[in-house]
Design a protein around this motif. Structure first.
Motif, PDB file in Angstrom:
ATOM      1  N   GLY A 182       5.547   7.664   4.145  1.00 14.77           N
ATOM      2  CA  GLY A 182       5.267   9.020   3.393  1.00 14.77           C
ATOM      3  C   GLY A 182       5.401   8.548   1.836  1.00 14.77           C
ATOM      4  N   GLY A 183       4.708   9.167   1.152  1.00 13.60           N
ATOM      5  CA  GLY A 183       5.109   8.966  -0.383  1.00 13.60           C
ATOM      6  C   GLY A 183       4.385   7.740  -0.775  1.00 13.60           C
ATOM      7  N   THR A 184       3.538   6.960  -0.172  1.00 10.53           N
ATOM      8  CA  THR A 184       3.253   5.660  -0.554  1.00 10.53           C
ATOM      9  C   THR A 184       1.470   5.885  -0.700  1.00 10.53           C
ATOM     10  N   THR A 185       0.953   4.924  -1.069  1.00 11.88           N
ATOM     11  CA  THR A 185      -0.760   4.862  -0.911  1.00 11.88           C
ATOM     12  C   THR A 185      -0.798   3.734   0.183  1.00 11.88           C
ATOM     13  N   LEU A 186      -1.886   3.740   0.581  1.00 14.49           N
ATOM     14  CA  LEU A 186      -2.344   2.673   1.787  1.00 14.49           C
ATOM     15  C   LEU A 186      -2.060   1.310   1.376  1.00 14.49           C
ATOM     16  N   ASP A 187      -2.289   1.080   0.289  1.00 10.49           N
ATOM     17  CA  ASP A 187      -2.324  -0.515  -0.313  1.00 10.49           C
ATOM     18  C   ASP A 187      -0.759  -0.908  -0.694  1.00 10.49           C
ATOM     19  N   ASP A 188       0.119   0.154  -0.930  1.00 14.63           N
ATOM     20  CA  ASP A 188       1.299  -0.281  -1.486  1.00 14.63           C
ATOM     21  C   ASP A 188       2.052  -1.491  -0.588  1.00 14.63           C
ATOM     22  N   ILE A 189       2.636  -2.372  -0.971  1.00 19.67           N
ATOM     23  CA  ILE A 189       3.028  -3.485  -0.335  1.00 19.67           C
ATOM     24  C   ILE A 189       4.152  -3.179   0.463  1.00 19.67           C
ATOM     25  N   GLU A 190       5.043  -2.326   0.126  1.00 20.94           N
ATOM     26  CA  GLU A 190       6.237  -1.653   1.069  1.00 20.94           C
ATOM     27  C   GLU A 190       5.634  -1.246   2.416  1.00 20.94           C
ATOM     28  N   ASN A 191       4.407  -0.892   2.478  1.00 19.60           N
ATOM     29  CA  ASN A 191       3.941  -0.576   3.916  1.00 19.60           C
ATOM     30  C   ASN A 191       3.873  -1.821   4.839  1.00 19.60           C
ATOM     31  N   PHE A 192       3.715  -2.935   4.157  1.00 20.06           N
ATOM     32  CA  PHE A 192       3.825  -4.207   5.089  1.00 20.06           C
ATOM     33  C   PHE A 192       4.935  -4.654   6.073  1.00 20.06           C
ATOM     34  N   THR A 193       5.922  -4.187   5.652  1.00 23.74           N
ATOM     35  CA  THR A 193       7.344  -4.037   6.467  1.00 23.74           C
ATOM     36  C   THR A 193       7.021  -3.850   7.882  1.00 23.74           C
ATOM     37  N   ASN A 194       5.931  -2.854   8.180  1.00 27.50           N
ATOM     38  CA  ASN A 194       5.703  -2.293   9.401  1.00 27.50           C
ATOM     39  C   ASN A 194       4.307  -2.605  10.021  1.00 27.50           C
ATOM     40  N   ARG A 195       3.679  -3.458   9.247  1.00 29.63           N
ATOM     41  CA  ARG A 195       2.266  -3.714   9.721  1.00 29.63           C
ATOM     42  C   ARG A 195       2.178  -5.021  10.557  1.00 29.63           C
ATOM     43  N   THR A 196       1.364  -4.969  11.486  1.00 22.31           N
ATOM     44  CA  THR A 196       1.265  -5.782  12.889  1.00 22.31           C
ATOM     45  C   THR A 196      -0.238  -6.151  12.852  1.00 22.31           C
ATOM     46  N   PRO A 197      -0.561  -7.213  13.494  1.00 20.13           N
ATOM     47  CA  PRO A 197      -2.065  -7.301  13.604  1.00 20.13           C
ATOM     48  C   PRO A 197      -2.649  -6.450  14.527  1.00 20.13           C
ATOM     49  N   TYR A 198      -1.967  -5.600  15.318  1.00 22.31           N
ATOM     50  CA  TYR A 198      -2.562  -4.604  16.360  1.00 22.31           C
ATOM     51  C   TYR A 198      -1.458  -3.334  16.424  1.00 22.31           C
ATOM     52  N   PRO A 199      -1.944  -2.056  16.774  1.00 21.07           N
ATOM     53  CA  PRO A 199      -1.060  -1.032  16.943  1.00 21.07           C
ATOM     54  C   PRO A 199       0.125  -1.787  17.942  1.00 21.07           C
ATOM     55  N   THR A 200       1.123  -1.496  17.876  1.00 18.41           N
ATOM     56  CA  THR A 200       2.250  -2.097  18.672  1.00 18.41           C
ATOM     57  C   THR A 200       3.340  -1.282  19.003  1.00 18.41           C
ATOM     58  N   LEU A 201       4.066  -1.095  20.027  1.00 13.36           N
ATOM     59  CA  LEU A 201       5.249  -0.406  20.410  1.00 13.36           C
ATOM     60  C   LEU A 201       6.210  -1.249  20.628  1.00 13.36           C
TER      61      LEU A 201
END
Length: 186
Positions: free
Chosen positions: A119-138
């Motif tokens: 929340g409060g970020t844009t899609l391309d903000d690098i901070e989002n990459f802390t939770n980015r994986t190749p696939y949806p993952t639980l």
């Protein structure tokens, strides 16, 4: 195991080794990875109901497993919930499954997605990459393991801020050089 499942697991292992452990995004991950205490499972279905059924099975499996041999599970869903907002909504079903199984407070489910956005970020903000994986993952975790890790790690509350600083320094170019890509982007 199908080629599809093997690829999903290999891609996820690369992310885990290169980003999570390699960048030390989770200081607790290295020990369980080195000790081979991570279970990788793939839900090949695109149906959220199938993913939820598999989640329930994996929660029970983890709860019943010896914590000295299996600490955590990554449930990878390459075809399910490609839209991050749908995935985010699905997390309520995950919480309900934990409660229904009587595992709330015993296990927890962390979430990762190729289009993860705080929340409060844009899609391309690098901070989002802390939770980015190749696939949806639980990510299924034992509460006891989290408690032990937090006790052993001074200032665990600062991990999030440290990760943001690491990714800002790395930047998009550095992330791209890690070679972690998503099939959702193709």
């Amino acid at each position: 195991m199908t080629d599809f499942e093997i690829t999903a697991i290999e891609d996820t292992k690369k992310w885990l080794l290169d980003a999570v452990v390699g960048l030390n995004l989770c200081p607790f991950a290295k020990a369980v990875v080195v000790k081979d205490m991570v279970r990788y499972r793939v839900c090949a279905s695109a149906e959220p109901s199938d993913l939820l059924a598999m989640l329930r099975e994996e929660l029970l499996h983890l709860a019943e497993s010896d914590p000295n041999t299996l600490d955590t599970t990554l449930l990878i869903a390459p075809k399910a919930l490609p839209d991050f907002l749908d995935f985010n909504d699905f997390l309520a079903d995950c919480d309900e499954a934990l409660t229904d199984l009587g595992l709330d407070g015993v296990l927890q489910v962390a979430d990762f997605h190729p289009h993860y956005q705080f929340g409060g970020t844009t899609l391309d903000d690098i901070e989002n990459f802390t939770n980015r994986t190749p696939y949806p993952t639980l990510h299924l975790l034992r509460e006891d393991s989290i408690d032990k890790a937090v006790q052993a790690y001074p200032d665990a509350s600062l991990i999030f801020e440290r990760n943001m600083a690491v990714l800002r320094k790395l930047g998009h170019e550095g992330w791209t050089q890690l070679g972690i890509t998503s099939s959702l982007d193709n």
